[in-house]
Design an enzyme around this catalytic site. Structure first.
Site, PDB file in Angstrom:
ATOM      1  N   LYS A 183      -0.398   9.672   1.607  1.00  0.00           N
ATOM      2  CA  LYS A 183      -0.115   9.554   3.034  1.00  0.00           C
ATOM      3  C   LYS A 183       1.113   8.679   3.300  1.00  0.00           C
ATOM      4  CE  LYS A 183      -2.638   6.829   5.401  1.00  0.00           C
ATOM      5  NZ  LYS A 183      -3.564   6.073   6.252  1.00  0.00           N
ATOM      6  N   ARG A 237      -9.959   4.080  13.938  1.00  0.00           N
ATOM      7  CA  ARG A 237     -10.837   4.109  12.776  1.00  0.00           C
ATOM      8  C   ARG A 237     -12.197   4.724  13.089  1.00  0.00           C
ATOM      9  NH1 ARG A 237      -8.861   1.762   8.447  1.00  0.00           N
ATOM     10  NH2 ARG A 237      -7.394   0.033   8.659  1.00  0.00           N
ATOM     11  N   ARG A 281      -2.972   5.160 -13.517  1.00  0.00           N
ATOM     12  CA  ARG A 281      -1.768   4.328 -13.417  1.00  0.00           C
ATOM     13  C   ARG A 281      -1.812   3.197 -14.456  1.00  0.00           C
ATOM     14  NH1 ARG A 281      -1.044   3.923  -6.933  1.00  0.00           N
ATOM     15  NH2 ARG A 281      -2.834   2.538  -7.088  1.00  0.00           N
ATOM     16  N   ARG A 321      -4.084  -2.179 -13.498  1.00  0.00           N
ATOM     17  CA  ARG A 321      -4.372  -3.194 -12.467  1.00  0.00           C
ATOM     18  C   ARG A 321      -5.868  -3.176 -12.185  1.00  0.00           C
ATOM     19  NH1 ARG A 321      -1.420  -2.458  -6.961  1.00  0.00           N
ATOM     20  NH2 ARG A 321      -2.977  -0.829  -7.071  1.00  0.00           N
ATOM     21  N   ARG A 366     -13.897   2.482  -3.245  1.00  0.00           N
ATOM     22  CA  ARG A 366     -12.968   2.607  -2.127  1.00  0.00           C
ATOM     23  C   ARG A 366     -12.983   4.029  -1.553  1.00  0.00           C
ATOM     24  NH1 ARG A 366      -7.211   1.679  -3.643  1.00  0.00           N
ATOM     25  NH2 ARG A 366      -8.118   0.681  -5.461  1.00  0.00           N
TER      26      ARG A 366
END
Ligand SMILES: [Zn+2]
Length: 220
Positions: free
Chosen positions: A16, A91, A130, A167, A178
Site C-alpha cells: 500500500k 479504522r 526479508r 528483524r 499482525r
C-alpha cells in the site's frame, strides 16, 4: 471525472505504501495519515493537537471526535483541494460514518475505497523472507531478491560473506499476529464500503508496477 478522493486499504506487506507514494507524486495529491496529522498538530500546538497529546501521553486512544476534527482541519488545507489519499483512517465503521458526514459537509465526497488484496500466505512469505546483512545493511529477500551466490560476494566487505539476519518484526509469529489483528479490525470497514458500493478490489499479488497501472486505470 477521474477519481481523486480515495482511501487505500491493504494488509501489512500488501504494498500500500509503495502505491500511495507513486499516486501522490503522479497526481500531485497528498497522502493524509492520522499519524502525520497528529504529529503536525502537536508540534504546532493547536488546540486539538494539545488535546490529542494529553490522551497520547496517558497511552490511551485519541477519541474519534478529536481525530475527526484533525482530519477535517487537514482536509481544508490548500493542497487537499484537488484530492487526497486517506491512509490509516477511518479504522472503524463509526469513524467511516463520521467521515462521510464530514465530507458531505465539505462538498468533497469520498469517491472510492481501493483494497489492495493479497492472499495471506503470500503476505506472510513476503514479510518473513526479508533479511538484511548485519555488516553492510543491504536488504534481501530469500525468494524475491536473493543474496548473490558466493564466494566471491560483491559486497563492501569482500573479506567475508554477508551475515543475513531477520528483524524481530519479521518473525513468523509477529507477522501472523499482525495479519490477524489487521484482518479482524478491517473486515467491518470493508463490509461498510462494500455495502456503499464504493469498494474496489485490486489483485495485489502481482509485481508493483502492474498493480500500479491497474490502480491508475481504475481511478480513470
Ligand atoms: Zn553484507
Amino acid at each position: 471525472m477521474p477519481i481523486r478522493r480515495l482511501i487505500l486499504l491493504g494488509a501489512p506487506g500488501a504494498g500500500k505504501g509503495t502505491q500511495a507514494q507513486k499516486l501522490m507524486a503522479d497526481l500531485a495529491i497528498p497522502q493524509i495519515s492520522t499519524g502525520d496529522i497528529l504529529r503536525a498538530a502537536i508540534s504546532r500546538g493547536t488546540a486539538l493537537g494539545q488535546e490529542a497529546k494529553t490522551y497520547m501521553e496517558r497511552g490511551v486512544l485519541v477519541p474519534d471526535e478529536v481525530v475527526i476534527g484533525l482530519v477535517e482541519q487537514r482536509l481544508a488545507e490548500a493542497d487537499a483541494a484537488t484530492g487526497w489519499i486517506l491512509d490509516g483512517f477511518p479504522r472503524t465503521p463509526v469513524q467511516a460514518e463520521a467521515l462521510d458526514a464530514l465530507l458531505v459537509g465539505l462538498g468533497q465526497p469520498l469517491e472510492a475505497v481501493v483494497l489492495i488484496d493479497v492472499p495471506e500466505a503470500q503476505l506472510i512469505e513476503r514479510l518473513t523472507g526479508r533479511r538484511s546483512c548485519a555488516i553492510c545493511k543491504r536488504i534481501y529477500h530469500l525468494r524475491f531478491n536473493p543474496p548473490p551466490p558466493g564466494p566471491p560476494y560483491p559486497s563492501e566487505h569482500p573479506d567475508r560473506p554477508c551475515e543475513l539476519v531477520q528483524r524481530p518484526d519479521d518473525a513468523l509469529e509477529v507477522v501472523s499476529k499482525r495479519q490477524a489483528v489487521y484482518r479482524q479490525s478491517t473486515e467491518p470497514l470493508i463490509a461498510y464500503y462494500r455495502e456503499q458500493k464504493k469498494l474496489q478490489v485490486l489483485d495485489g499479488d502481482r509485481p508493483p508496477e502492474i498493480v500500479y497501472s491497474e490502480l491508475r486505470r481504475l481511478l480513470g
